[in-house]
Design an enzyme around this catalytic site. Structure first.
Site, PDB file in Angstrom:
ATOM      1  N   THR A 156      34.840  25.953  33.434  1.00 32.09           N
ATOM      2  CA  THR A 156      35.237  25.863  31.948  1.00 32.09           C
ATOM      3  C   THR A 156      36.677  26.327  31.734  1.00 32.09           C
ATOM      4  O   THR A 156      37.268  27.353  32.207  1.00 32.09           O
ATOM      5  CB  THR A 156      34.362  26.853  30.983  1.00 32.09           C
ATOM      6  OG1 THR A 156      33.057  26.496  31.223  1.00 32.09           O
ATOM      7  CG2 THR A 156      34.651  26.877  29.532  1.00 32.09           C
ATOM      8  N   CYS A 170      59.464  49.496  52.388  1.00 29.01           N
ATOM      9  CA  CYS A 170      58.712  50.714  51.680  1.00 29.01           C
ATOM     10  C   CYS A 170      57.967  50.102  50.587  1.00 29.01           C
ATOM     11  O   CYS A 170      57.230  50.948  50.096  1.00 29.01           O
ATOM     12  CB  CYS A 170      59.856  51.714  51.467  1.00 29.01           C
ATOM     13  SG  CYS A 170      60.505  52.669  52.871  1.00 29.01           S
TER      14      CYS A 170
END
Lengths: 124, 400
Positions: free
Chosen positions: B235, B322
């Site tokens: 849907t 990092c």
């Protein structure tokens, strides 16, 4: 992501810099993530009287460096060798798990600085 | 707040939000229902389709709505590869692709497809000549990003298509970073498939689309009902689709103004930051997204910069190890020839229509201080990268 205490040590890091006439220097790095830590120590009567650091790395790496230099100062060499990754992380009120491996290099760098001090001593 | 992370996401335009609201409330019908409530939802989707099609210059029927840019990329690569499986099993992508392209390609490798990963030049540009060399008799699909959100370089898609057509190879371009930011004409590009995402042009998250040239065969990722012409079951997310349509309409109307605005600010930012010693622009200097400025800052690491910028209410991104969840150096910068040490200093500022001259002044005021501060802490700033070579040599014995 980071604890308040860790952020404090990142924002206002203690003991930044070099010691020109250091008694021991230790460098440790993680080749994958690139974090690199250099620790300088002054030793008198088996006690670490001063410690400074230079670090290339993330917020956690800088905070670890700041914390471990604080922890090392005033300790005997034997006591300093018993500082572990876990005790540094605990002192910072914890670290994200993925950063434990790559950014928590302080205890290794400190051990190398102490080894360097001993090596220099035997040379004398 | 000074927001410089528009490649991550854009704020929702208030007009777009207002257009969406009725479809959360009174207009809640299922577009498949035959009664009026359903039919008005269906009409809203079709209106949005026309608007999205206009943004990229295609026919409305050539637009399939999806949940995201990532889904569009997955659908294009897997869907076209599977539809053409009998014709061949070779796919070409580049090293500057988004994870949703790379990981779709990697998944197909486990299903007997062979993938070539093309290395770009130092600007992150993929060469059509390399494409030509990589094509073989089994090649069925090429997927190249129109622009990487990490380096901003705009890829020569039209030329790549020209080469591909000589060998009957389909071309998909990931247009998530480009759509709504530069003019897109899929007819002129000649691509067979093109991915776009609404939240990259001030629309809602959860709304993407895939342009599929008429006649291009594709297998669905999601099987079920006849939504989206059977290409994508489930849907429809009506409010998000309506929002995407409104955002597309506004982007098309405002594109020249938006581009001129961000380009002016971007150029000022690049001028200012590259004046700092050992700060380098990454990606192509001219042929790049108008609101995109990316750099590597030597001797320091990206996350530190982001945290210090945030402390000054400035928000940007980094491709450094990092800051990545994998804690690995940016594969895109590595593929462009940067050493892994240098890639750690990656920082990306992506601008949007709400940014002001004052925002840029703030960045230019704070960045030199932040860089200076982090370099004072860095073991490399004084002696250069030499120290890292020493360390790596000493590690060679026990290298993982």
């Amino acid at each position: 992501m980071y604890s308040k205490k860790l952020m404090d040590h990142f924002t206002n890091p203690r003991n930044v810099g070099e010691i020109a006439d250091a008694d021991g220097v230790g460098m440790e790095g993680n080749p994958t993530c690139g974090d690199t830590m250099k620790i300088f120590i002054k030793v008198k009567d088996d006690i670490i009287t001063d410690a400074k650091f230079q670090t290339f790395g993330c917020g956690a790496a800088i905070a670890v460096s700041s914390m471990i230099t604080e922890m090392a100062k005033g300790k005997t060499l034997t006591e300093a060798l018993s500082i572990t990754k876990e005790s540094v992380a605990d002192a910072l009120d914890g670290m994200p798990p993925q950063k434990m491996h790559c950014s928590n290099l302080g205890s290794d760098a400190l051990r190398k600085a102490i080894e360097d001090y001993h090596a220099k001593g035997t040379q004398k | 707040m000074r927001y410089f992370d528009h490649v991550a996401t854009n704020p929702l335009n208030p007009e777009v939000f207002n257009a969406m609201l009725p479809y959360f409330k009174e207009e809640f019908g299922n577009p498949l229902s035959v009664y009026g409530l359903g039919q008005s939802a269906k009409q809203a989707i079709e209106d949005a389709r026309v608007k999205v099609a206009a943004l990229v210059n295609c026919k409305a029927q050539e637009i399939t709505f999806t949940s995201s840019g990532a889904e569009s990329n997955n659908m294009a690569i897997r869907g076209i590869a599977m539809a053409r499986r009998k014709e061949g099993n070779h796919i070409i992508v580049s090293r500057v692709e988004h994870h949703s392209v790379l990981n779709s390609a990697r998944a197909l490798e486990k299903e007997d497809f062979v993938v070539t990963y093309l290395v770009p030049d130092k600007f992150g540009m993929v060469s059509p000549a390399d494409i030509k060399k990589a094509i073989n008799k089994d090649t069925i699909l090429i997927s190249i990003t129109h622009a990487s959100s990490e380096i901003g370089t705009i890829e020569p898609i039209a030329e790549i298509v020209k080469t591909a057509k000589e060998h009957n190879v389909a071309v998909h371009a990931d247009g998530v970073a480009t759509t709504g930011n530069i003019p897109i004409d899929v007819m002129q590009l000649g691509v067979d498939a093109y991915s776009l995402s609404a939240h990259q042009f001030y629309g809602p998250k959860g709304a993407g689309a895939l342009y599929l040239k008429r006649g291009q065969r594709i297998l669905p990722l999601i099987y079920g009902g006849i939504q989206e012409n059977g290409r994508r079951a489930g849907t429809e997310n009506v409010p998000a689709i309506v929002g995407m349509g409104k955002a597309a309409e506004m982007a098309k109307a405002e594109l020249p103004t938006r581009m001129a605005h961000v380009k002016k600010l971007r150029d000022k930012l690049i001028d200012g930051l590259t004046k700092i010693e050992k700060v380098h622009l990454t990606g192509h200097p001219d042929n790049r997204l108008p609101g995109h400025a990316s750099f590597v800052v030597e001797y320091i690491e990206g996350e530190g910069m982001l945290l210090m910028l945030e402390a000054n209410d400035i928000y940007s991104a980094s491709g450094s190890a990092c800051t990545s969840k994998a804690l690995k150096a940016s594969p895109i910068l590595l593929s462009m020839g940067y050493s892994s040490s240098v890639t750690h200093g990656s920082i990306v500022f992506s601008l949007g229509i709400d940014n002001t001259e004052e925002d840029i002044d703030q960045v230019l005021e704070h960045m030199p201080k932040i860089i200076k501060r982090l370099r004072e802490m860095s073991p490399f700033a004084k002696e250069g990268w030499g120290a890292i070579d020493d360390l790596e040599e000493s590690k060679e014995g026990n290298h993982v």
